[in-house]
Each structure stands twice: as structure tokens, then as C-alpha cells.
Design an enzyme around this catalytic site. Structure first.
Site, PDB file in Angstrom:
ATOM      1  N   ASN A   9       0.867  -1.183   0.000  1.00 18.27           N
ATOM      2  CA  ASN A   9       0.000   0.000   0.000  1.00 18.27           C
ATOM      3  C   ASN A   9       0.903   1.232   0.000  1.00 18.27           C
ATOM      4  OD1 ASN A   9      -1.796   2.045   0.558  1.00 18.27           O
ATOM      5  ND2 ASN A   9      -2.351   1.302   2.612  1.00 18.27           N
ATOM      6  N   TRP A  10       1.028   1.834  -1.156  1.00 19.12           N
ATOM      7  CA  TRP A  10       1.952   2.986  -1.278  1.00 19.12           C
ATOM      8  C   TRP A  10       1.421   4.226  -0.576  1.00 19.12           C
ATOM      9  CZ3 TRP A  10       4.378   3.574  -6.836  1.00 19.12           C
ATOM     10  CH2 TRP A  10       5.006   2.366  -7.191  1.00 19.12           C
ATOM     11  N   LYS A  11       0.148   4.239  -0.257  1.00 19.38           N
ATOM     12  CA  LYS A  11      -0.489   5.443   0.317  1.00 19.38           C
ATOM     13  C   LYS A  11      -0.218   6.642  -0.600  1.00 19.38           C
ATOM     14  CE  LYS A  11      -0.222   3.250   4.768  1.00 19.38           C
ATOM     15  NZ  LYS A  11      -0.131   3.359   6.220  1.00 19.38           N
ATOM     16  N   HIS A  97      -9.520   1.088   5.216  1.00 22.16           N
ATOM     17  CA  HIS A  97      -8.246   1.338   5.892  1.00 22.16           C
ATOM     18  C   HIS A  97      -8.492   2.312   7.046  1.00 22.16           C
ATOM     19  CE1 HIS A  97      -4.181   2.594   6.710  1.00 22.16           C
ATOM     20  NE2 HIS A  97      -3.784   1.513   6.075  1.00 22.16           N
ATOM     21  N   GLU A  99      -6.879   4.751   8.065  1.00 22.01           N
ATOM     22  CA  GLU A  99      -6.661   6.165   7.705  1.00 22.01           C
ATOM     23  C   GLU A  99      -7.886   6.738   7.017  1.00 22.01           C
ATOM     24  OE1 GLU A  99      -2.986   5.544   5.602  1.00 22.01           O
ATOM     25  OE2 GLU A  99      -2.032   4.990   7.492  1.00 22.01           O
ATOM     26  N   GLU A 169      -5.348  -5.032  10.809  1.00 23.03           N
ATOM     27  CA  GLU A 169      -4.343  -3.988  10.996  1.00 23.03           C
ATOM     28  C   GLU A 169      -4.612  -3.249  12.302  1.00 23.03           C
ATOM     29  OE1 GLU A 169      -2.490  -2.778   6.977  1.00 23.03           O
ATOM     30  OE2 GLU A 169      -4.199  -1.492   7.329  1.00 23.03           O
ATOM     31  N   GLY A 175       2.338   2.325  10.886  1.00 24.59           N
ATOM     32  CA  GLY A 175       3.286   3.422  10.716  1.00 24.59           C
ATOM     33  C   GLY A 175       3.991   3.826  11.999  1.00 24.59           C
ATOM     34  N   SER A 215       3.335  -2.032  10.540  1.00 27.06           N
ATOM     35  CA  SER A 215       4.779  -2.114  10.757  1.00 27.06           C
ATOM     36  C   SER A 215       5.352  -3.497  10.455  1.00 27.06           C
ATOM     37  CB  SER A 215       5.145  -1.665  12.174  1.00 27.06           C
ATOM     38  OG  SER A 215       4.762  -0.315  12.361  1.00 27.06           O
TER      39      SER A 215
HETATM   40  P1  PGA Z   1       2.723   0.324   7.793  1.00 27.56           P
HETATM   41  O1  PGA Z   1       1.277   0.511   7.142  1.00 27.56           O
HETATM   42  O2  PGA Z   1       3.294  -0.948   7.235  1.00 27.56           O
HETATM   43  O3  PGA Z   1       3.493   1.544   7.359  1.00 27.56           O
HETATM   44  O4  PGA Z   1       2.535   0.243   9.268  1.00 27.56           O
HETATM   45  C1  PGA Z   1       0.441  -0.585   6.906  1.00 27.56           C
HETATM   46  C2  PGA Z   1      -0.858  -0.122   6.316  1.00 27.56           C
HETATM   47  O5  PGA Z   1      -1.299   0.976   6.668  1.00 27.56           O
HETATM   48  O6  PGA Z   1      -1.470  -0.807   5.483  1.00 27.56           O
END
Ligand code: PGA
Length: 252
Positions: A9-11, A97, A99, A169, A175, A215
């Protein structure tokens, strides 16, 4: 048999040029790597989907989007529909997600609509669920994840649900560099599988891929993926460097 999946997931990262470079580095590595039947999915921002699907013709990965509209088609300025994604060769799409739940206030009913529209357009939803830190600290993490699944997904009919991929998650791990321990991941994944089994039966539960995200990196992927109910990962930060992403893919 359920599939092993590593999705990146590049965001909201990379410019056009940087995206081109990263995809090419991944392609070079994938050609050499023993993929051990791992389904690799690259989820760039919308603007790089075309490039990513073009390169996918020459390589062994699939393309995913990071979001989709909860509307079907028409006058929804700025939105991208499942139908548009399908027409571009997109095969997977992340929904729910944390976010998007927190910054964009996505609701459970919108997630149901997104899942239905994706499935109608032959795109496999990667449905994210997971608890906040206070939920875990107060021992409510199982309840929270159960509610997220119940409200957004458990109204789907069995044929549709069977196509869903789950990504557990824990929000406190995204993150932050704080990964769930292999025991915490396995415990929650087994719980999710038991919920699916209760709702849809053993066969569907056995065949549902449940990914871990939060992470997950080149160092800890092997031990996380060695758990019986962890079928791969949804990778954020660590997928932005080809070498790390490739090492994670090679961690099975
Ligand atoms: P992260 O993000 O690996 O940077 O913790 C995972 C995600 O949000 O899918």
C-alpha cells in the site's frame, strides 16, 4: 486452498518518476525471486494505476487500488468508481483502511456499498479492520473487530463473502514501528477465522486469506507469516523500497 498474498500500500507517496523507478526495481527483483506461489499486489495512488497495470503485462504481480467510490457512476466529482478501476485492469482494492475511517469518516454502510460495487465489477476487496490502542488496552479488541466485520461484511451473501480478503491492521501498529507480536497476530487471525466459520461455515473460513498489516517489515515478516492463520501482509512503509518489499515477499 487459501492464497498467500503480499500487498504493498503505497499510500500518498512517490512522484510519477519515482513510481516508475520503484515498479521497475520490483519487477527486476520479482523476475529473480522465487515467489513460492505468493500473490503480489501493488497498490499505488490512482494516478499511477495505468502505469502499474501496463508494466504488469510483463511481470507477475497484480494491481490494486487504495480506495473506490461508494457510488456506482455519474455526477460525483473527484470520485473513482469500481467500473473505472475494472476497465483499467485493477484486480484488488483496499477498503476500510483505518486512515480512511479516521480522516475521511468512512462508515460501515459505505464499506458495504464499496464491497458490493467492487465484487459486481470483478475486483477483490481487501477489507481492513483493527482496533485502536485504548481498545486493546481495555481488552475490547476482539469486540471491535467483530463489530467491524459484522456491520460492513456479514450481510454479504456467501458467494460474495468468499471473495473477500481480510487485513487485520491494529491501528496502534500502523506506521508506528510497533508491530503486533506473532502471538497477538495469530490470536486475532484465528478469532477472525472463527467468526467467518460461525457466519459462513468452515469451508469459506478455511479459504479466506487473512493478512496482517502494521509495521510489517523485512525483519519481522518471516516470523509473522509463519503463523498458521497469517496468510500474508498488507505492507505500508516497507513497500516503498523495492529491496524491503522483495524480502517480505520472499519471507514465506
Ligand atoms: P505500515 O502501514 O506498514 O506503514 O505500518 C500498513 C498499512 O497501513 O497498510
Amino acid at each position: 486452498m487459501r492464497r498467500k498474498i503480499v500487498a504493498g500500500n503505497w499510500k500518498m507517496n512517490k512522484t510519477f518518476q519515482e513510481a516508475d523507478e520503484l515498479i521497475n526495481e520490483i519487477i527486476d527483483g520479482l523476475d529473480e525471486a522465487n515467489q513460492k506461489n505468493v500473490n503480489v499486489v501493488i497498490c499505488p495512488p490512482f494516478t499511477f494505476l495505468e502505469m502499474t497495470t501496463d508494466y504488469a503485462q510483463e511481470s507477475d504481480y497484480a494491481v490494486g487500488a487504495q480506495n473506490v467510490s461508494s457510488f456506482d457512476t455519474g455526477a460525483y466529482t473527484g470520485e473513482v468508481s469500481a467500473r473505472i478501476l475494472h476497465s483499467m485492469g485493477v484486480e484488488y482494492c483496499i477498503i476500510g483502511h483505518s486512515e480512511r475511517r479516521s480522516h475521511f469518516k468512512e462508515t460501515d454502510s459505505e464499506l458495504t456499498q464499496k464491497a458490493e460495487l467492487l465484487l459486481k465489477n470483478d475486483i477483490l476487496p481487501i477489507f481492513c479492520c483493527g482496533e485502536l490502542l485504548p481498545d486493546r488496552e481495555s481488552g475490547k479488541h476482539f469486540d471491535i473487530v467483530k463489530q467491524q466485520l459484522d456491520k460492513a461484511l456479514f450481510g454479504l451473501d456467501p458467494l460474495d463473502f468468499a471473495k473477500i480478503i481480510i487485513a487485520y491492521e491494529p491501528v496502534w501498529a500502523i506506521g508506528t514501528g510497533k508491530t503486533a507480536s506473532p502471538e497477538q497476530a495469530q490470536e486475532m487471525h484465528a478469532f477472525i477465522r472463527s467468526l467467518i466459520s460461525e457466519k459462513y461455515g468452515k469451508e469459506i473460513a478455511k479459504n479466506t486469506s487473512i493478512l496482517y498489516g502494521g509495521s510489517c517489515n523485512a525483519e519481522n515478516a518471516k516470523v509473522l507469516f509463519s503463523n498458521p492463520d497469517v496468510d500474508g501482509g498488507l505492507i505500508g512503509g516497507a513497500c516503498l523500497k523495492a529491496a524491503d518489499f522483495l524480502k517480505i515477499i520472499d519471507s514465506f
